[in-house]
Design a protein around this motif. Structure first.
Motif, PDB file in Angstrom:
ATOM      1  N   GLY B 441       0.811  -1.217   0.000  1.00  0.00           N
ATOM      2  CA  GLY B 441       0.000   0.000   0.000  1.00  0.00           C
ATOM      3  C   GLY B 441       0.844   1.267   0.000  1.00  0.00           C
ATOM      4  N   VAL B 442       0.166   2.384  -0.258  1.00  0.00           N
ATOM      5  CA  VAL B 442       0.853   3.679  -0.293  1.00  0.00           C
ATOM      6  C   VAL B 442       1.320   4.056   1.096  1.00  0.00           C
ATOM      7  CG1 VAL B 442       0.608   6.108  -0.888  1.00  0.00           C
ATOM      8  CG2 VAL B 442      -0.613   4.375  -2.211  1.00  0.00           C
ATOM      9  N   ALA B 443       0.455   3.819   2.097  1.00  0.00           N
ATOM     10  CA  ALA B 443       0.746   4.277   3.460  1.00  0.00           C
ATOM     11  C   ALA B 443       2.031   3.660   3.998  1.00  0.00           C
ATOM     12  CB  ALA B 443      -0.421   3.953   4.379  1.00  0.00           C
ATOM     13  N   ALA B 444       2.345   2.419   3.562  1.00  0.00           N
ATOM     14  CA  ALA B 444       3.517   1.736   4.093  1.00  0.00           C
ATOM     15  C   ALA B 444       4.808   2.452   3.741  1.00  0.00           C
ATOM     16  CB  ALA B 444       3.554   0.301   3.584  1.00  0.00           C
ATOM     17  N   HIS B 445       4.814   3.152   2.624  1.00  0.00           N
ATOM     18  CA  HIS B 445       6.072   3.751   2.176  1.00  0.00           C
ATOM     19  C   HIS B 445       5.989   5.271   2.078  1.00  0.00           C
ATOM     20  CE1 HIS B 445       7.595  -0.227   1.648  1.00  0.00           C
ATOM     21  NE2 HIS B 445       6.495  -0.543   0.960  1.00  0.00           N
ATOM     22  N   GLN B 446       5.014   5.821   2.735  1.00  0.00           N
ATOM     23  CA  GLN B 446       4.831   7.273   2.718  1.00  0.00           C
ATOM     24  C   GLN B 446       5.262   7.793   4.093  1.00  0.00           C
ATOM     25  OE1 GLN B 446       1.459   8.755   0.346  1.00  0.00           O
ATOM     26  NE2 GLN B 446       0.692   9.421   2.336  1.00  0.00           N
ATOM     27  N   ASP B 447       5.932   8.907   4.094  1.00  0.00           N
ATOM     28  CA  ASP B 447       6.427   9.432   5.355  1.00  0.00           C
ATOM     29  C   ASP B 447       5.294   9.663   6.355  1.00  0.00           C
ATOM     30  OD1 ASP B 447       8.221  10.304   7.171  1.00  0.00           O
ATOM     31  OD2 ASP B 447       8.357  12.354   6.411  1.00  0.00           O
ATOM     32  N   ARG B 448       4.260  10.371   5.907  1.00  0.00           N
ATOM     33  CA  ARG B 448       3.150  10.684   6.816  1.00  0.00           C
ATOM     34  C   ARG B 448       1.817  10.432   6.121  1.00  0.00           C
ATOM     35  NH1 ARG B 448       4.349  14.446  10.806  1.00  0.00           N
ATOM     36  NH2 ARG B 448       2.402  15.541  10.536  1.00  0.00           N
ATOM     37  N   THR B 449       0.962   9.647   6.745  1.00  0.00           N
ATOM     38  CA  THR B 449      -0.394   9.439   6.252  1.00  0.00           C
ATOM     39  C   THR B 449      -1.360   9.823   7.365  1.00  0.00           C
ATOM     40  OG1 THR B 449       0.401   7.564   4.972  1.00  0.00           O
ATOM     41  CG2 THR B 449      -1.985   7.767   5.239  1.00  0.00           C
ATOM     42  N   PRO B 450      -2.116  10.903   7.200  1.00  0.00           N
ATOM     43  CA  PRO B 450      -3.044  11.308   8.266  1.00  0.00           C
ATOM     44  C   PRO B 450      -4.188  10.307   8.388  1.00  0.00           C
ATOM     45  CG  PRO B 450      -2.752  13.041   6.612  1.00  0.00           C
ATOM     46  CD  PRO B 450      -2.176  11.792   6.049  1.00  0.00           C
ATOM     47  N   PHE B 451      -4.624  10.074   9.602  1.00  0.00           N
ATOM     48  CA  PHE B 451      -5.817   9.254   9.807  1.00  0.00           C
ATOM     49  C   PHE B 451      -6.478   9.660  11.117  1.00  0.00           C
ATOM     50  CE2 PHE B 451      -4.754   6.191  13.177  1.00  0.00           C
ATOM     51  CZ  PHE B 451      -3.389   6.392  13.286  1.00  0.00           C
ATOM     52  N   ARG B 452      -7.625   9.047  11.388  1.00  0.00           N
ATOM     53  CA  ARG B 452      -8.440   9.474  12.530  1.00  0.00           C
ATOM     54  C   ARG B 452      -8.836   8.270  13.371  1.00  0.00           C
ATOM     55  NH1 ARG B 452     -13.257  13.651  11.412  1.00  0.00           N
ATOM     56  NH2 ARG B 452     -11.433  14.990  11.318  1.00  0.00           N
ATOM     57  N   PHE B 453      -8.638   8.424  14.681  1.00  0.00           N
ATOM     58  CA  PHE B 453      -9.133   7.433  15.636  1.00  0.00           C
ATOM     59  C   PHE B 453     -10.530   7.860  16.096  1.00  0.00           C
ATOM     60  CE2 PHE B 453      -4.675   6.156  16.847  1.00  0.00           C
ATOM     61  CZ  PHE B 453      -4.852   4.794  16.671  1.00  0.00           C
ATOM     62  N   TRP B 454     -11.469   6.918  16.087  1.00  0.00           N
ATOM     63  CA  TRP B 454     -12.797   7.196  16.625  1.00  0.00           C
ATOM     64  C   TRP B 454     -12.997   6.383  17.881  1.00  0.00           C
ATOM     65  CZ3 TRP B 454     -16.255  10.805  15.420  1.00  0.00           C
ATOM     66  CH2 TRP B 454     -16.162  11.416  14.173  1.00  0.00           C
ATOM     67  N   VAL B 455     -13.539   6.993  18.911  1.00  0.00           N
ATOM     68  CA  VAL B 455     -13.911   6.236  20.091  1.00  0.00           C
ATOM     69  C   VAL B 455     -15.415   6.394  20.272  1.00  0.00           C
ATOM     70  CG1 VAL B 455     -13.372   8.128  21.684  1.00  0.00           C
ATOM     71  CG2 VAL B 455     -13.446   5.777  22.514  1.00  0.00           C
ATOM     72  N   ARG B 456     -16.091   5.274  20.552  1.00  0.00           N
ATOM     73  CA  ARG B 456     -17.551   5.323  20.676  1.00  0.00           C
ATOM     74  C   ARG B 456     -17.948   4.685  21.997  1.00  0.00           C
ATOM     75  NH1 ARG B 456     -21.779   2.083  18.446  1.00  0.00           N
ATOM     76  NH2 ARG B 456     -20.199   0.738  17.560  1.00  0.00           N
ATOM     77  N   ASP B 457     -18.815   5.369  22.704  1.00  0.00           N
ATOM     78  CA  ASP B 457     -19.371   4.827  23.933  1.00  0.00           C
ATOM     79  C   ASP B 457     -20.460   3.830  23.527  1.00  0.00           C
ATOM     80  OD1 ASP B 457     -20.660   4.256  26.233  1.00  0.00           O
ATOM     81  OD2 ASP B 457     -20.972   6.336  26.875  1.00  0.00           O
ATOM     82  N   MET B 458     -20.256   2.546  23.833  1.00  0.00           N
ATOM     83  CA  MET B 458     -21.172   1.516  23.360  1.00  0.00           C
ATOM     84  C   MET B 458     -22.577   1.703  23.931  1.00  0.00           C
ATOM     85  SD  MET B 458     -19.298  -0.360  21.395  1.00  0.00           S
ATOM     86  CE  MET B 458     -19.662  -2.101  21.285  1.00  0.00           C
ATOM     87  N   GLU B 459     -22.682   2.381  25.081  1.00  0.00           N
ATOM     88  CA  GLU B 459     -23.995   2.533  25.712  1.00  0.00           C
ATOM     89  C   GLU B 459     -24.757   3.730  25.146  1.00  0.00           C
ATOM     90  OE1 GLU B 459     -25.585   3.126  30.246  1.00  0.00           O
ATOM     91  OE2 GLU B 459     -23.828   1.886  29.886  1.00  0.00           O
TER      92      GLU B 459
END
Lengths: 286, 475
Positions: B441-459
């Protein structure tokens, strides 16, 4: 009732003048001088009661016998005392099921982190990412096994360590004394081929037979290595000393002999177990 | 006190001050402010506020042990310390605003040193009498009578100090439980030591040091010089009206004489021991008591009030020349004070905004930088993140951590294969998260790949996210 400056008569100035602003020479409050004297008296008393005057060796001990070293020793002893039950439990714990006891597991991870920083990070790095010749402990490749008990054994007995007869032991021959340089050139190209790198097809074809005759005994027919003898997998992307042609040629010609201390000789059983638990949860544990 | 021959002394003893009792508008205002501020200070720890089971029910509580600050419905965690910083900035700007508009109004009315000193002087007057009685007692030789009065005063002061120190410790733990422990002698030594120190300092600052604190210890009298200007409302003596001063003799009217009859009332009531008629002084805390005293005298001799009064230096010059003073708001509303007000409001609005957008779940993501990435056997690139999840609810919650849908990356959590994290009530949990990029993939060999962590309250389904970057293995 009134301070001198408020009296109608002139108050003496210090004689300094900046931009026409003069400074009154008002007296200091008397308690000021008492505080000064009190601090001097305090200082004398302090230097008698506490370690103060430097001598050739050490300093005057002071009448109260206060010592920061003794205080630290006492603090450490108190912590050890408080943790004694957990430490004893950890020393004899079955590591395969230690995660079932969250308190003991948490204790082991934290203790292991401290043990790692003090004893392991010099070679494996503070982040456990290793270095050339010192394995990266974060990845999923293990020379001697990545199960928690495998790791504990390696920590306990070390690798190629003569002080411990149970140490992990294996030795790769220096093929430079056995094979011709051209043969080494060929087998190296074969290794480049099976590890998915650029290679010379003619050389690699010739090297395949050389590999089967000499290397497969330890590294396996497919080159995937053998953990019983600590023979690395030659088909993956992870190289302890480097996977390029020049480094491989050097490794095959002269061999490698990485050594790890037998930490069982220096650390307590609880510390060895803790280090194993810590390393196992860094990401590569099996 | 000094002439050319004898140099002045290097040190001078403190001259005791015996402020006389005074009545008037400013004195009443000061009594009210004292009652309100001390009331807030002593009563606040006893206000209860229900937060549900397992949570403290004290309305205002600084819980140092578990690192929480409770203020009625608001709960501040240590990572939200910017609220404290913001409040301190507001306090600073507020002080600038009030000082540039109204001079040392803080010093004169609201400063704890002033309020407690005022209270201590009140006690002193109740026990030892007013100014003249106290002066006599001061000069009197030690006798049983003097000892009795002094001891009574000191005991009352010490009790006030004890109550002050006591109220302080109540802010840090459950007040009723602590009071019970204090009375039964089972409280933690820190509580007793803190109370002891605060009792001693209150006694010393309110009973002994008093104005010395303002003159020698406090930096504010020095800073105020930079804060005040010609439009600042401050206390002064209308010299043009009062001078030449002189005693008033019955039946004699001297047209050349000013309004000041040199009765010394303004000096006698001053808690700082100064003569305001000498002009602006560093010692003056602008408490307004000299105004009350002078107004009283002016009423007695049938002259208009305000010989000593709040005015601005600009007006002083205008009035001296026979003009009329500007309206008070013309002085208060000027670019400088408007600027302070704007800044103060902006910080305040920012804090209120920050308070309302807070969610009850939160996380921080710290990418592990040693190493920035790991190569796996098959060439997969893996990054490690230390993720801290916060559950601000009073109950245990299960959080699900995931990446944005459609991300080229994949994730797993150390020890938690299903990606669900249980965080106990009102606490934090740190987890070790692995994010991987496929070898090709591109991300493996790219210096920086922005992404987002989501946290969800299951209740509750409540969500929060944090943006971060994935570090690949550059070619």
């Amino acid at each position: 009732m009134r301070s001198p400056r408020n009296d109608k008569q002139e108050v003496e100035t210090t004689g300094h003048s900046w931009d026409g602003i003069q400074e009154y020479n008002n007296p200091l409050p008397r308690w000021w001088v008492w505080i000064l004297l009190a601090t001097i008296v305090w200082g004398i008393g302090y230097s008698i009661a506490y370690p103060a005057w430097p001598l050739i060796k050490g300093a005057t001990p002071g009448l109260l016998g206060f010592s920061t070293r003794a205080q630290v020793a006492a603090d450490i002893a108190a912590v050890d005392q408080a943790n004694a039950a957990l430490t004893t439990k950890l020393a004899s714990a079955d590591l395969t099921t230690i995660k079932d006891d969250p308190t003991l597991y948490g204790y082991a991870v934290n203790m292991g982190a401290a043990v790692f920083r003090a004893n392991c990070s010099q070679c494996h790095g503070a982040g456990a990412a290793g270095n050339v010749g010192f394995p990266n402990l974060l990845d999923n490749d293990w020379l001697w096994g990545g199960k928690i008990t495998d790791i504990a054994y390696t920590v306990q007995h070390g690798v190629r360590n003569e002080q411990d007869p149970d140490a992990r032991y294996s030795q790769m021959p220096a093929w430079g004394e056995i094979l011709q340089p051209e043969e080494i050139h060929q087998v190296v190209n074969y290794v480049l081929q099976i590890s998915g790198q650029q290679f010379d097809a003619t050389l690699a074809d010739a090297g395949k037979q050389i590999f089967a005759d000499n290397c497969a005994a330890c590294h396996g027919d497919d080159g995937k290595g053998n953990r019983d003898v600590g023979a690395p997998n030659l088909t993956d992307k992870i190289w302890l000393y480097g996977g390029d042609e020049a480094t491989l040629t050097k490794t095959v010609t002269y061999s490698r002999f990485g050594v790890m201390p037998a930490w069982g000789l220096r650390l307590s059983q609880a510390q060895v177990n803790a280090a194993a638990v810590y390393v196992h949860q860094l990401g590569g544990g099996e | 006190m000094s002439d050319a021959q004898t140099p002045p002394p290097l040190y001078a003893a403190r001259e005791p001050i015996f402020p006389r009792r005074v009545k008037g508008w400013f004195r009443t205002t000061k009594w009210l402010i004292m009652a309100v501020t001390l009331g807030i200070y002593y009563i606040t720890p006893w206000i209860r506020w229900d937060r549900g089971p397992g949570m403290p029910d004290q309305a205002v509580l600084i819980d140092l042990a578990s690192r929480r600050f409770f203020f009625f419905w608001i709960e501040i965690w240590p990572y939200e310390f910017y609220f404290v910083a913001g409040l301190l900035i507001m306090a600073g700007l507020g002080l600038f605003l009030f000082t540039s508009a109204l001079g040392r109004v803080w010093c004169g009315y609201a400063c704890p040193q002033t309020v407690w000193t005022d209270l201590f002087i009140l006690v002193e007057r109740w026990i030892e009498g007013d100014r003249n009685a106290r002066l006599r007692l001061w000069n009197a030789k030690w006798s049983l009578h003097k000892l009795r009065l002094r001891l009574t005063k000191w005991v009352v002061w010490a009790l006030i100090g004890l109550a002050t120190g006591g109220a302080w410790v109540f802010y840090f733990t459950d007040a009723p439980a602590l009071l019970h422990a204090l009375l039964t002698g089972t409280a933690h030594p820190v509580a007793y030591i803190t109370m002891g120190i605060l009792t001693a300092t209150t006694f010393f600052f309110g009973g002994v040091a008093r104005e010395q604190v303002c003159i020698y210890a406090c930096p504010w009298p020095r800073i105020q010089a930079a804060m005040m200007d010609e439009d600042t409302i401050t206390i002064g003596y209308r010299e043009w009206r009062g001078e030449p001063r002189g005693k008033l003799r019955k039946g004699q009217v001297d047209p050349a004489q000013g309004d000041c009859i040199d009765c010394m009332a303004c000096v006698n009531v001053c808690p700082m021991g100064i003569d305001i008629r000498n002009g602006q002084q560093m010692e003056c805390i602008t408490c307004g008591l000299c105004i009350d005293a002078c107004d009283d005298t002016m009423a007695k001799i049938g002259k208009p009030r305000g010989l000593i009064d709040y005015f601005t230096l600009k007006d002083e010059a205008v009035e001296r020349a026979g003009g009329r003073a500007q309206h008070i708001w013309r002085h208060i509303l000027r670019p400088r004070t408007l600027l302070y007000t704007t800044l103060w409001s902006l910080v305040g609005l920012g804090l209120v905004f920050a308070l309302f957008i807070r969610s009850d779940i939160d996380m921080t993501v710290a990418p592990v930088r040693n190493p920035t990435y790991i190569v796996q056997s098959d060439g997969t690139i893996r990054d490690i993140y230390d993720v801290r999840l916060r559950n601000k609810y009073g109950t245990e919650r299960v959080f699900n951590l995931a990446l944005s849908s459609g991300s080229v990356l994949s994730m797993s959590i150390e020890g938690l294969p299903d990606g669900n994290v249980t965080v106990p009530a009102d606490s934090t949990k740190q987890i070790r998260v692995y994010v991987s990029a496929a070898p090709q993939g591109v991300a493996a060999h790219q210096d920086r790949t922005p992404f987002r962590f989501w946290v969800r309250d299951m209740e509750s389904g409540e969500r929060a996210y944090v943006d971060t970057v994935f570090n690949g293995q550059p070619h």
